[in-house]
Design an enzyme around this catalytic site. Sequence first.
Site, PDB file in Angstrom:
ATOM      1  N   GLY A 239      24.518  79.610  14.593  1.00  0.00           N
ATOM      2  CA  GLY A 239      25.315  80.758  15.265  1.00  0.00           C
ATOM      3  C   GLY A 239      25.393  82.473  14.364  1.00  0.00           C
ATOM      4  N   PRO A 276      22.634  75.782  10.863  1.00  0.00           N
ATOM      5  CA  PRO A 276      22.537  77.458  11.117  1.00  0.00           C
ATOM      6  C   PRO A 276      21.136  77.223  11.398  1.00  0.00           C
ATOM      7  CG  PRO A 276      22.445  76.793   9.487  1.00  0.00           C
ATOM      8  CD  PRO A 276      23.324  75.720   9.853  1.00  0.00           C
ATOM      9  N   GLY A 277      20.573  77.631  12.222  1.00  0.00           N
ATOM     10  CA  GLY A 277      18.699  77.940  12.464  1.00  0.00           C
ATOM     11  C   GLY A 277      18.490  79.175  12.874  1.00  0.00           C
ATOM     12  N   CYS A 346      -1.088  89.984  31.947  1.00  0.00           N
ATOM     13  CA  CYS A 346      -0.955  90.959  33.435  1.00  0.00           C
ATOM     14  C   CYS A 346       0.322  91.084  33.933  1.00  0.00           C
ATOM     15  CB  CYS A 346      -2.066  90.141  33.719  1.00  0.00           C
ATOM     16  SG  CYS A 346      -3.416  90.087  33.229  1.00  0.00           S
TER      17      CYS A 346
HETATM   18  N1  LLP Z   1      23.293  74.296  17.419  1.00  0.00           N
HETATM   19  C1  LLP Z   1      23.411  74.376  18.894  1.00  0.00           C
HETATM   20  C2  LLP Z   1      24.164  73.468  19.793  1.00  0.00           C
HETATM   21  C3  LLP Z   1      22.653  75.534  19.236  1.00  0.00           C
HETATM   22  O1  LLP Z   1      22.798  75.560  20.423  1.00  0.00           O
HETATM   23  C4  LLP Z   1      22.279  76.365  18.474  1.00  0.00           C
HETATM   24  C5  LLP Z   1      21.056  77.313  19.632  1.00  0.00           C
HETATM   25  C6  LLP Z   1      22.094  76.084  17.307  1.00  0.00           C
HETATM   26  C7  LLP Z   1      23.062  75.522  16.820  1.00  0.00           C
HETATM   27  C8  LLP Z   1      21.572  77.360  16.147  1.00  0.00           C
HETATM   28  O2  LLP Z   1      22.114  78.766  16.723  1.00  0.00           O
HETATM   29  P1  LLP Z   1      21.451  79.687  15.876  1.00  0.00           P
HETATM   30  O3  LLP Z   1      22.373  79.402  14.988  1.00  0.00           O
HETATM   31  O4  LLP Z   1      19.778  79.475  15.553  1.00  0.00           O
HETATM   32  O5  LLP Z   1      22.368  81.114  16.297  1.00  0.00           O
HETATM   33  N2  LLP Z   1      16.447  81.673  21.627  1.00  0.00           N
HETATM   34  C9  LLP Z   1      17.370  83.061  21.692  1.00  0.00           C
HETATM   35  C10 LLP Z   1      17.693  81.561  20.824  1.00  0.00           C
HETATM   36  C11 LLP Z   1      18.814  80.538  21.369  1.00  0.00           C
HETATM   37  C12 LLP Z   1      19.697  79.602  20.807  1.00  0.00           C
HETATM   38  C13 LLP Z   1      19.783  78.241  21.393  1.00  0.00           C
HETATM   39  N3  LLP Z   1      21.095  76.838  20.105  1.00  0.00           N
HETATM   40  C14 LLP Z   1      16.622  83.838  20.851  1.00  0.00           C
HETATM   41  O6  LLP Z   1      15.126  84.228  20.758  1.00  0.00           O
HETATM   42  O7  LLP Z   1      17.590  85.293  20.726  1.00  0.00           O
END
Ligand code: LLP
Length: 421
Positions: A239, A276-277, A346
Amino acid sequence: MDHFIYQNGALFAEDVPVAEIAAQVGTPFYLYSTATLTRHFKLFDEALDWGPHLVCYAMKAASNQAILKTLAAEGAGMDVVSGGEYARAIAAGVPGERIVFSGVGKTHDEIKAALSGGIRQFNVESEPEMRVISEVAVSLGVQAPITIRVNPDVDAKTHAKIATGKSENKFGIPIARAREVYAEAARLPGLKVVGIDVHIGSQLTQLEPFEQAYGKVAELTEALRADGHEITRLDLGGGLGIPYTRSNEAPPLPTEYGAMVQRAVGHLGCEVEIEPGRLIAGNAGILVSKVIYVKNGEGRDFLILDGAMNDLIRPAMYEAHHDIIPVREPAPGLEPQPYDIVGPVCETGDTFAKERLMPPLAAGDLVAFRSAGAYGAVMASEYNTRPLIPEVLVKGDQFSVIRPRPTYEDMINRDNIPEWL
Ligand code: LLP
């Protein structure tokens, strides 16, 4: 910091001119930097160096096998949310003991596959799911390691579509009921409770909501230990946000995040996991696209690109901002002008930016969407029968197409015609 910078008037990805890749691969395409990916992973890894930890990359952000292998080679674990992502982690050579399985709707078959192939833990999201995991484990003659995801009812102060830690969200079990649910988990024969999980949302730009949630997890750890549970692991989710604009956003750094984690839970002696993603992949990728037309509209000019909402859905879906920069560095002193930047799909929703100030651009010019590495390629679709765009990975002065563009035949031949037609 990333590795997409201008050198001698041209945008480079590490040591390769972006225009050179565009000439070979064609536009649009996603382009990732190995150095940025590994740098971001290491920042997190080092930020948690004060104790035992595992950084489990949330591959939902960008799950190309080459990206996974790059991170796995640095020692990353993986956070997966489907049988498909689990299979991707295994295919990339990640050992089961470094894979955590999150997600609110794990199916019987997904649970079975993970238990058979090896799993570090399931992050359980509900009581019915917990019972099914136990049943599947018993049928396989094993015990499934689990944490339970608690919903701390904290406002993550992010976009409503990506906030997950409020009581009205579908995620986790209410923290107030946690002791009761852990008591049931301890009684189920197929489960081995190992810790607690929490994830309150994505693109958080302040530490305070994390700190609030982690404080509640620390209290719960002590309460559960007093109830006789062995809590040795805390999965603190992902997050942490990234700067999408160069100008005004300065989300906390991984070092500040790591220090906060230590303050909040360091005294408990648990192994810490984070997921983290976005922070790992977001600024490690750009989307390169070409101007097809400059259209002079009623009181506004449109830049019509060859990339569209099906390639990058974030602006249409979350009103997300991406900086868009020309691949040829604009000459100094050029007066910027406002453009509405759109794709060819479109729908009026296929708009990347309105009245965006850009240097004057012409048909054939290349532009790059910054911060497109996370939730870009993975959310793409073939809407309007537009092929999924290629992904390219750069490392130093080398680049490689890590997912080719399908042909129209590839797409059409995936359909089957019933016998009667
Ligand atoms: N762990 C869990 C359980 C999650 O649901 C998520 C993201 C992460 C980790 C990774 O979170 P991050 O570090 O990436 O913030 N498609 C959306 C974001 C959706 C996130 C969903 N869950 C966007 O493009 O902003």
